[in-house]
Design a protein around this motif. Structure first.
Motif, PDB file in Angstrom:
ATOM      1  N   SER A   1      70.482  -5.419  18.372  1.00 14.25           N
ATOM      2  CA  SER A   1      70.516  -6.101  17.085  1.00 14.25           C
ATOM      3  C   SER A   1      69.471  -5.518  16.138  1.00 14.25           C
ATOM      4  CB  SER A   1      70.256  -7.599  17.278  1.00 14.25           C
ATOM      5  OG  SER A   1      68.886  -7.811  17.594  1.00 14.25           O
ATOM      6  N   ARG A   2      69.507  -5.962  14.921  1.00  7.12           N
ATOM      7  CA  ARG A   2      68.519  -5.491  13.948  1.00  7.12           C
ATOM      8  C   ARG A   2      67.096  -5.830  14.388  1.00  7.12           C
ATOM      9  NH1 ARG A   2      70.526  -7.673   8.179  1.00  7.12           N
ATOM     10  NH2 ARG A   2      70.299  -9.610   9.337  1.00  7.12           N
ATOM     11  N   GLU A   3      66.991  -6.929  15.123  1.00 13.50           N
ATOM     12  CA  GLU A   3      65.681  -7.367  15.582  1.00 13.50           C
ATOM     13  C   GLU A   3      65.261  -6.680  16.870  1.00 13.50           C
ATOM     14  OE1 GLU A   3      68.297  -9.353  15.041  1.00 13.50           O
ATOM     15  OE2 GLU A   3      67.800 -10.168  13.055  1.00 13.50           O
ATOM     16  N   GLY A   4      66.126  -5.818  17.400  1.00 12.96           N
ATOM     17  CA  GLY A   4      65.782  -5.106  18.619  1.00 12.96           C
ATOM     18  C   GLY A   4      66.209  -5.799  19.898  1.00 12.96           C
ATOM     19  N   LEU A   5      67.000  -6.867  19.779  1.00 15.81           N
ATOM     20  CA  LEU A   5      67.477  -7.567  20.960  1.00 15.81           C
ATOM     21  C   LEU A   5      68.654  -6.819  21.549  1.00 15.81           C
ATOM     22  CD1 LEU A   5      67.297 -11.220  19.599  1.00 15.81           C
ATOM     23  CD2 LEU A   5      65.611 -10.014  20.998  1.00 15.81           C
ATOM     24  N   MET A   6      68.685  -6.702  22.863  1.00 17.15           N
ATOM     25  CA  MET A   6      69.713  -5.919  23.531  1.00 17.15           C
ATOM     26  C   MET A   6      70.675  -6.796  24.300  1.00 17.15           C
ATOM     27  SD  MET A   6      67.643  -2.681  25.071  1.00 17.15           S
ATOM     28  CE  MET A   6      66.737  -1.552  24.011  1.00 17.15           C
ATOM     29  N   ILE A   7      71.854  -6.247  24.510  1.00 16.26           N
ATOM     30  CA  ILE A   7      72.829  -6.905  25.366  1.00 16.26           C
ATOM     31  C   ILE A   7      73.649  -5.828  26.055  1.00 16.26           C
ATOM     32  CG2 ILE A   7      74.569  -7.098  23.541  1.00 16.26           C
ATOM     33  CD1 ILE A   7      75.309  -9.838  24.777  1.00 16.26           C
ATOM     34  N   TYR A   8      74.029  -6.081  27.303  1.00 14.60           N
ATOM     35  CA  TYR A   8      74.836  -5.153  28.077  1.00 14.60           C
ATOM     36  C   TYR A   8      76.005  -5.907  28.697  1.00 14.60           C
ATOM     37  CZ  TYR A   8      70.765  -2.051  27.897  1.00 14.60           C
ATOM     38  OH  TYR A   8      69.728  -1.258  27.480  1.00 14.60           O
ATOM     39  N   VAL A   9      77.122  -5.229  28.823  1.00 14.91           N
ATOM     40  CA  VAL A   9      78.217  -5.811  29.580  1.00 14.91           C
ATOM     41  C   VAL A   9      77.794  -5.852  31.043  1.00 14.91           C
ATOM     42  CG1 VAL A   9      79.401  -3.609  29.994  1.00 14.91           C
ATOM     43  CG2 VAL A   9      80.712  -5.730  29.921  1.00 14.91           C
ATOM     44  N   ASP A  10      78.233  -6.871  31.767  1.00 15.01           N
ATOM     45  CA  ASP A  10      77.765  -7.079  33.137  1.00 15.01           C
ATOM     46  C   ASP A  10      77.971  -5.851  34.022  1.00 15.01           C
ATOM     47  OD1 ASP A  10      78.651 -10.629  33.420  1.00 15.01           O
ATOM     48  OD2 ASP A  10      76.911  -9.614  32.559  1.00 15.01           O
ATOM     49  N   SER A  11      79.040  -5.142  33.825  1.00 11.33           N
ATOM     50  CA  SER A  11      79.380  -4.031  34.718  1.00 11.33           C
ATOM     51  C   SER A  11      78.413  -2.851  34.619  1.00 11.33           C
ATOM     52  CB  SER A  11      80.807  -3.552  34.435  1.00 11.33           C
ATOM     53  OG  SER A  11      80.929  -3.100  33.097  1.00 11.33           O
ATOM     54  N   VAL A  12      77.588  -2.793  33.565  1.00  9.60           N
ATOM     55  CA  VAL A  12      76.657  -1.671  33.428  1.00  9.60           C
ATOM     56  C   VAL A  12      75.196  -2.096  33.517  1.00  9.60           C
ATOM     57  CG1 VAL A  12      78.342  -0.518  31.931  1.00  9.60           C
ATOM     58  CG2 VAL A  12      76.385  -1.697  30.903  1.00  9.60           C
ATOM     59  N   LYS A  13      74.955  -3.370  33.659  1.00  9.05           N
ATOM     60  CA  LYS A  13      73.571  -3.853  33.746  1.00  9.05           C
ATOM     61  C   LYS A  13      72.852  -3.207  34.910  1.00  9.05           C
ATOM     62  CE  LYS A  13      74.132  -8.367  31.535  1.00  9.05           C
ATOM     63  NZ  LYS A  13      74.133  -9.850  31.733  1.00  9.05           N
ATOM     64  N   GLY A  14      71.638  -2.749  34.652  1.00  9.58           N
ATOM     65  CA  GLY A  14      70.850  -2.094  35.687  1.00  9.58           C
ATOM     66  C   GLY A  14      71.152  -0.618  35.840  1.00  9.58           C
ATOM     67  N   ARG A  15      72.213  -0.147  35.185  1.00  8.40           N
ATOM     68  CA  ARG A  15      72.579   1.279  35.288  1.00  8.40           C
ATOM     69  C   ARG A  15      72.484   1.995  33.948  1.00  8.40           C
ATOM     70  NH1 ARG A  15      77.618   2.693  36.515  1.00  8.40           N
ATOM     71  NH2 ARG A  15      78.599   0.816  35.665  1.00  8.40           N
ATOM     72  N   PHE A  16      72.801   1.307  32.869  1.00  7.49           N
ATOM     73  CA  PHE A  16      72.777   1.899  31.537  1.00  7.49           C
ATOM     74  C   PHE A  16      71.592   1.362  30.744  1.00  7.49           C
ATOM     75  CE2 PHE A  16      77.639   2.800  30.959  1.00  7.49           C
ATOM     76  CZ  PHE A  16      77.647   3.450  32.191  1.00  7.49           C
ATOM     77  N   THR A  17      71.035   2.230  29.899  1.00 11.55           N
ATOM     78  CA  THR A  17      69.949   1.816  29.019  1.00 11.55           C
ATOM     79  C   THR A  17      70.203   2.361  27.613  1.00 11.55           C
ATOM     80  OG1 THR A  17      68.368   1.866  30.841  1.00 11.55           O
ATOM     81  CG2 THR A  17      67.475   1.827  28.606  1.00 11.55           C
ATOM     82  N   ALA A  18      70.263   1.468  26.658  1.00  9.22           N
ATOM     83  CA  ALA A  18      70.449   1.871  25.266  1.00  9.22           C
ATOM     84  C   ALA A  18      69.095   1.938  24.572  1.00  9.22           C
ATOM     85  CB  ALA A  18      71.355   0.875  24.552  1.00  9.22           C
ATOM     86  N   SER A  19      68.996   2.830  23.596  1.00  8.54           N
ATOM     87  CA  SER A  19      67.751   2.951  22.855  1.00  8.54           C
ATOM     88  C   SER A  19      68.045   3.428  21.431  1.00  8.54           C
ATOM     89  CB  SER A  19      66.797   3.916  23.553  1.00  8.54           C
ATOM     90  OG  SER A  19      67.369   5.207  23.649  1.00  8.54           O
ATOM     91  N   ARG A  20      67.057   3.260  20.618  1.00 10.04           N
ATOM     92  CA  ARG A  20      67.175   3.661  19.207  1.00 10.04           C
ATOM     93  C   ARG A  20      65.877   4.351  18.802  1.00 10.04           C
ATOM     94  NH1 ARG A  20      68.641  -1.136  15.275  1.00 10.04           N
ATOM     95  NH2 ARG A  20      67.019  -2.106  16.536  1.00 10.04           N
TER      96      ARG A  20
END
Length: 122
Positions: free
Chosen positions: A50-69
């Protein structure tokens, strides 16, 4: 405009890093997200910031994928580890000033990357 890169073919258990470079739009104060669409399936939200830096992941990728900006570089990345065959899809990056929850709303003002293919072999 968003330009995605980094897709490719990898064996199960491997890693890939997707990148999306923005031009003409600042990623500083917008919602950004990664989406994917597998053959014969609907587009799926993978991860959002989000604009505030809050993240969300779909359950199937949690712990495996990491998003960044990276605001300085005006880029967004998706680090994908421990890839599985079911992660095979075309991946799209998106950015939009309006959000839905923590994700880009997906409306007419959204900017989308051209899509990059990720293929995970078993």
């Amino acid at each position: 405009q968003l330009q995605a890169s980094g897709g490719g073919l990898v064996q199960a258990g491997g890693s890939l890093r997707l990148s999306c470079a923005a031009s003409g739009v600042s990623l500083r104060h917008v919602y950004i997200g990664w989406f994917r669409q597998a053959p014969g399936k609907e587009r799926e939200r993978v991860s959002c910031i989000s604009r505030e830096g809050l993240m969300i992941y779909v359950d199937s990728v949690k712990g495996r994928f990491t998003a960044s900006r990276d605001i300085a570089k005006n880029t967004m990345d998706l680090q994908m580890n421990r890839l599985k065959p079911e992660d095979t899809a075309v991946y799209y990056c998106a950015a939009e000033a309006s959000g839905w929850g923590r994700c880009p709303r997906g409306g007419p003002s959204a900017s989308w990357g051209q899509g990059t293919l990720v293929t995970v072999s078993s």
